[in-house]
Structure formats: C-alpha cells, structure tokens
Scaffold this motif. Structure first.
Motif, mmCIF file in Angstrom:
data_model
loop_
_atom_site.group_PDB
_atom_site.id
_atom_site.type_symbol
_atom_site.label_atom_id
_atom_site.label_comp_id
_atom_site.label_asym_id
_atom_site.label_seq_id
_atom_site.Cartn_x
_atom_site.Cartn_y
_atom_site.Cartn_z
ATOM 1 N N UNK A 197 1.182 13.346 5.286
ATOM 2 C CA UNK A 197 2.294 13.932 6.042
ATOM 3 C C UNK A 197 3.631 13.812 5.314
ATOM 4 N N UNK A 198 3.577 13.305 4.097
ATOM 5 C CA UNK A 198 4.793 13.291 3.278
ATOM 6 C C UNK A 198 5.703 12.108 3.529
ATOM 7 N N UNK A 199 5.177 11.084 4.200
ATOM 8 C CA UNK A 199 6.007 9.901 4.445
ATOM 9 C C UNK A 199 5.986 8.990 3.222
ATOM 10 N N UNK A 200 6.904 8.042 3.188
ATOM 11 C CA UNK A 200 6.974 7.141 2.032
ATOM 12 C C UNK A 200 5.817 6.161 2.019
ATOM 13 N N UNK A 201 5.641 5.484 0.883
ATOM 14 C CA UNK A 201 4.514 4.545 0.755
ATOM 15 C C UNK A 201 4.672 3.339 1.688
ATOM 16 N N UNK A 202 5.920 3.057 2.098
ATOM 17 C CA UNK A 202 6.123 1.920 3.007
ATOM 18 C C UNK A 202 6.306 2.391 4.445
ATOM 19 N N UNK A 203 5.766 3.586 4.744
ATOM 20 C CA UNK A 203 6.028 4.182 6.061
ATOM 21 C C UNK A 203 5.301 3.461 7.187
ATOM 22 N N UNK A 204 4.152 2.861 6.889
ATOM 23 C CA UNK A 204 3.391 2.238 7.980
ATOM 24 C C UNK A 204 3.737 0.750 8.042
ATOM 25 N N UNK A 205 4.325 0.356 9.143
ATOM 26 C CA UNK A 205 4.679 -1.056 9.331
ATOM 27 C C UNK A 205 3.518 -1.732 10.057
ATOM 28 N N UNK A 206 3.007 -2.803 9.442
ATOM 29 C CA UNK A 206 1.879 -3.521 10.042
ATOM 30 C C UNK A 206 2.403 -4.577 11.008
ATOM 31 N N UNK A 207 2.108 -4.399 12.260
ATOM 32 C CA UNK A 207 2.542 -5.362 13.276
ATOM 33 C C UNK A 207 1.465 -6.454 13.366
ATOM 34 N N UNK A 208 1.900 -7.698 13.448
ATOM 35 C CA UNK A 208 0.955 -8.824 13.438
ATOM 36 C C UNK A 208 0.079 -8.884 14.682
ATOM 37 N N UNK A 209 -0.987 -9.674 14.592
ATOM 38 C CA UNK A 209 -1.945 -9.767 15.703
ATOM 39 C C UNK A 209 -2.015 -11.210 16.214
ATOM 40 N N UNK A 210 -2.535 -11.360 17.442
ATOM 41 C CA UNK A 210 -2.655 -12.691 18.034
ATOM 42 C C UNK A 210 -4.030 -13.295 17.721
ATOM 43 N N UNK A 211 -4.378 -14.410 18.379
ATOM 44 C CA UNK A 211 -5.631 -15.089 18.050
ATOM 45 C C UNK A 211 -6.853 -14.248 18.396
ATOM 46 N N UNK A 212 -6.672 -13.245 19.267
ATOM 47 C CA UNK A 212 -7.800 -12.332 19.550
ATOM 48 C C UNK A 212 -7.727 -11.073 18.700
ATOM 49 N N UNK A 213 -6.878 -11.099 17.713
ATOM 50 C CA UNK A 213 -6.683 -9.986 16.772
ATOM 51 C C UNK A 213 -6.115 -8.739 17.461
ATOM 52 N N UNK A 214 -5.362 -8.926 18.547
ATOM 53 C CA UNK A 214 -4.707 -7.814 19.234
ATOM 54 C C UNK A 214 -3.257 -7.727 18.781
#
Ligand SMILES: Cc1ncc(COP(=O)(O)O)c(C=O)c1O
Length: 491
Positions: A197-214
């Motif tokens: 979609x033409x976004x930059x390489x750092x376009x996706x921000x990974x949000x952290x997960x909790x102990x259940x991986x949510x």
C-alpha cells in the motif's frame, strides 16, 4: 482426442476420467499410514525434472500412475491425525463435492454474465457471515483467495477511508507518516500489505502482548496517543482473533472502544478464530467483533474447507467502493446504475473461482452447528493436550491454549546439557518430519526455538498427541545424548 478432453463433448468420458481419479484418491487417502513420506526435495526433484512435458501420455490412467509417484505418494496429508503443524485443515466431503462442481462448470465470479446464480450464492454467504459477526444490514463483503488477501483489501479500504476523511494533505505526503497498529503477534501479511500500500518500512507499530499473548489495550492507547501527538495518521488498528502462534484473541471490546474514541478503522483478523462464529459453546470469545469495520474470515482454516476459501466482510458495504474500477469490456458503469450484481466491483481479483460453492454445500448438507461442533471438539482436544504437556516434565509450555495451538519445547536435563535446548528442538522437528511419523511446526519465542502443534483435525486424539510427544522426546533426547557423548560438556 477432443472427445476425451472437453467436458461438454461426452459426458461419459468426463465421468470415467474423474471417477477414476476420485477412486484413486479416495483409496490413497483412506490408506495413508503417516502424514508424510519424509521425502526430501533432492530425492523428489529429479523425478519431476525427468518428465518430458512435450511427450503426453495420452490417457488419464497413465497420467495418474505417474502422479502417484511424483505427488500422491509423498504429499503431506492434513487429514492424518498426526499432522499437527500449520493452520491446514482436513476437509469435509460436501465441500469436495462443491469443489468438483465449481471446477467443472468453471463460473467466474467477476461479473453476473459469467456466473449468474453463483453470484447470488456468494452474496447470500457473505450476508450469512455478516449476520454471524453481528453486523447490520449495511454490511457487505467478498470472497478472496485467503487471509492475506483479505487483510490487504481491508487495509486498502482503511487507507482510502482515512485519506478521504483526513483533511487536506495529499496522499504522497501522508503515506510515509501513516501507521498501522497491530499486536507483536499479528500476522506478517499486515506488514506485507503495508508495503504493497506504499507505506514506509516502519509503518506497522507492534503493540506488546500480555501473559496470554493478547494485545495490551493500555499500550495500544499509548501508541494511539503518541501517533496523534506526532501527527502520524493511524490508518487502522488490526486486532487478531486467533494469533497464528498462540491462538490468542485480542481484547476486542477494549480495542473497539479505543478505535471509536480515536476515530480509527478497526480491522479484526479472524482468519483462524472465525470458527467460533459457528461454535455452539464458545461464540462469546468473539464478543466485540461486531464493532469492527472489517473482518477477515478464513473458511479454509476453521470451517474445514479446501483452499481457497476466505472472505473479507465489512460493516459498511459502501466502503468496498474504494476497490471499484470500471472497464468497458467487463463492468461498465451503466451496469452498476442498472444494479447488475458484478462482484468484480468489490474485489481485487478479476477472474475468480466460485469458492463459495464449497461452503454452501457444507451448510446445506451438514449445517453450521455440525461444523461448529467439530471446531469445538478440536478446542476441547487442545485443552486436554495442554494439560498433558503441563504435567510432562520433559517439556515446557509457553501459554495456555485459547484456541488450538500449543507452543512448547523439549527441555534437556537440568545442568550443562540445557544449553542444547534450541538445537535439540530444531533437530527433533526435522527428524520427525523425515521419519514421516508426524509433522509439527516450529517458531521462536524470545529468541529461543520452540515447537508448535496447530490442532485443526477433529480426528486427532489425546493418544495421538501423547505419541507425538514421545517421538519428539525420543529424537531430542537422543540428540542431546549424542552431543554430550561426543564432546563432554563442562560441569
Ligand atoms: C491470523 C492469520 N491471519 C492471516 C493469515 C493468512 O491467511 P492465508 O494463509 O489464507 O493467506 C493467517 C495464516 O495462517 C493467519 O494465521
């Protein structure tokens, strides 16, 4: 020759050839004793290379004999109870009937004049799925080739909607600053889509997960606020309902609240967890999905359908207009004005298979409840398998199974041999596949190598799981013994 190859010429030939193929596959599938032969690419490649594609065999029997040797003998069989690797499912028989009919009639779902009833059947199934999600009457969608394509299209729509409502800046200025927020366990098709979609390489921000991986909703809130302050438009939040590694379901209601407050598109990737839509006992796990703007549904995962069978479903059908292009030779605008139902108006594909027929026949023969009960059986099995693993001191398990994946690893005995854990698990996976006795997957957690079961086969039993764990422990244990014997480890 023409009579032998064109379906319409002689019904007899068509019946004879397809029946012979079905007979062979049915016999083969019933007789499969292990999920894989263990063949290596080096062993199989020469057999395929030596075939002279310019020298036809002239008859289906001979071609099927040849196919036995180059494909059917060594295929990876997902219906075998000890195939426990990826998100592949065994397939239900009514879907195979649909597959055979769809291939023979060969409708193409791009325009009404190439598909007629097929278009309406697909539309009914989209409406049915949208109702199961809990969307209202404005919802719409389209079948796609798979979850990756569904995610791509969802993010395309999100991008277009964000830009249409985002004010005066022009697209080239916005794109490099735009962001998509997804959990760190989100599917990699999100990052691939961002690139397309033409976004930059750092376009996706990974949000952290909790102990259940949510996904951690509080962290998502912080990231949304950070983007707002930095003047970075957030095109979409991607919540996952069934992460690929852990089957985790992100907290959909909290995420929906945050998206509503920030005015951001919420896409729910339910490629894996969509089976819960028909579960008689666990539909509540998807609570909040009805607040999404778009949802990915992979029937070819938890609905036990043959590949391909997926859909993108959107809350507001009008948004699909961002994928609409008109061509005089196919779907001129006047057709849309006359409300002629051309599915190409909603799709990224042009020529497109009638994949919906498989699900249609499945629902008409078995019904949604029966499908959901099969998925429930798999989830019950996963819970039992998890309990088994937790009790087994040879292994360490990462998180409790919410759906049907189990991530675990063999632990060499306490002491200096422990540092062989990564290699022992890598070795066990390969040795197991080479033996063909079972196929399991692998992944990394915090930089360490783990093994993974993805359960989707209602025919797999706890005894199968126990047997595969013994096989893994055997391969890994022998590896550790050999290594420690050949080079004694420091105390
Ligand atoms: C959560 C999730 N989303 C999307 C996909 C991609 O689906 P597909 O392989 O059908 O493109 C997968 C595949 O495993 C998945 O697990």
């Amino acid at each position: 020759m023409r009579d032998q190859v064109l379906t319409g010429r002689t019904a007899g030939e068509y019946r004879r050839q397809v029946a012979e193929a079905i007979d062979r596959v049915a016999t083969r599938v019933a007789a499969v004793g292990r999920p894989f032969s263990g063949v290596s690419p080096d062993e199989l490649a020469p057999e395929i290379s030596r075939i002279d594609l310019d020298a036809p065999l002239g008859g289906v029997s001979a071609a099927l004999d040849e196919l036995e040797d180059i494909y059917l003998r060594d295929a990876v069989y997902f219906h075998h109870p000890r195939y426990l690797a990826h998100l592949n499912c065994p397939v239900v028989i009514p879907a195979l009937v649909g597959e055979a009919i769809a291939a023979a009639v060969n409708s193409s779902l791009d325009t009404w004049d190439q598909s007629a009833g097929a278009t309406l059947i697909e539309r009914r199934l989209i409406d049915w799925t949208a109702a199961r999600i809990g969307f209202g009457p404005a919802a719409d969608g389209v079948f796609t080739s798979g979850g990756s394509q569904s995610n791509l299209q969802a993010l395309l729509l999100a991008r277009e909607v964000a830009h249409a409502t985002g004010g005066s800046a022009t697209e080239p200025e916005i794109l490099p600053r735009s962001r998509i927020l997804s959990s760190s366990d989100g599917h990699f098709s999100v990052a691939k889509s961002a690139k397309v979609l033409g976004l930059g390489t750092d376009a996706v921000i990974a949000v952290g997960t909790d102990h259940q991986r949510r996904m951690r909703a509080a962290e998502l809130a912080r990231e949304l606020e950070g983007c707002r302050r930095a003047g970075r438009p957030v095109l979409a939040v991607v919540a996952t309902a069934g992460t690929t590694d852990f089957g985790a379901i992100d907290p959909l209601p909290e995420i929906a609240d945050l998206c509503a407050a920030a005015g951001v598109w919420l896409h729910v990737d339910a490629a894996y967890g969509c089976g819960l839509l028909v579960s008689p006992t666990r539909r509540d796990l998807l609570a909040g999905i009805e607040r999404a703007d778009s949802v990915t549904v992979d029937y070819h995962k938890s609905f036990l359908q043959p590949v391909s069978s997926s859909a993108l479903v959107v809350r507001d059908g009008a948004t699909l207009g961002h994928a609409t292009f008109h061509a005089d030779y196919l779907n001129p605008e006047r057709m849309a004005e006359r409300r002629i139902p051309n599915q190409v108006d909603k799709s990224l594909q042009t020529t497109r298979r009638f994949d919906a027929l498989k699900l249609w026949l499945t629902l008409r023969v078995m019904g949604a409840g029966a499908l959901g009960a099969l998925f429930d059986a798999v989830l019950d099995l996963a819970a039992e398998a998890h309990a088994l693993l937790v009790r087994d001191r040879r292994f360490e398990v990462v998180a409790r199974a919410r759906l049907s994946t189990l991530v675990f690893r063999y632990l060499p005995p306490e002491g200096p041999a422990r540092h062989l854990a990564d290699d022992a698990n890598l070795h066990a996976r390969e040795a197991l596949a080479a033996s063909g006795e079972a196929v399991v997957a692998g992944t990394k957690v915090d930089g360490r190598h783990y093994l993974k079961f993805t359960l989707l086969n209602p025919a797999t039993s706890v005894e199968d799981i126990a047997c595969v764990l013994d096989l893994i422990a055997g391969h890994a244990g022998r590896y550790v013994e050999e290594k420690t014997a050949s080079s004694p480890l420091p105390e």
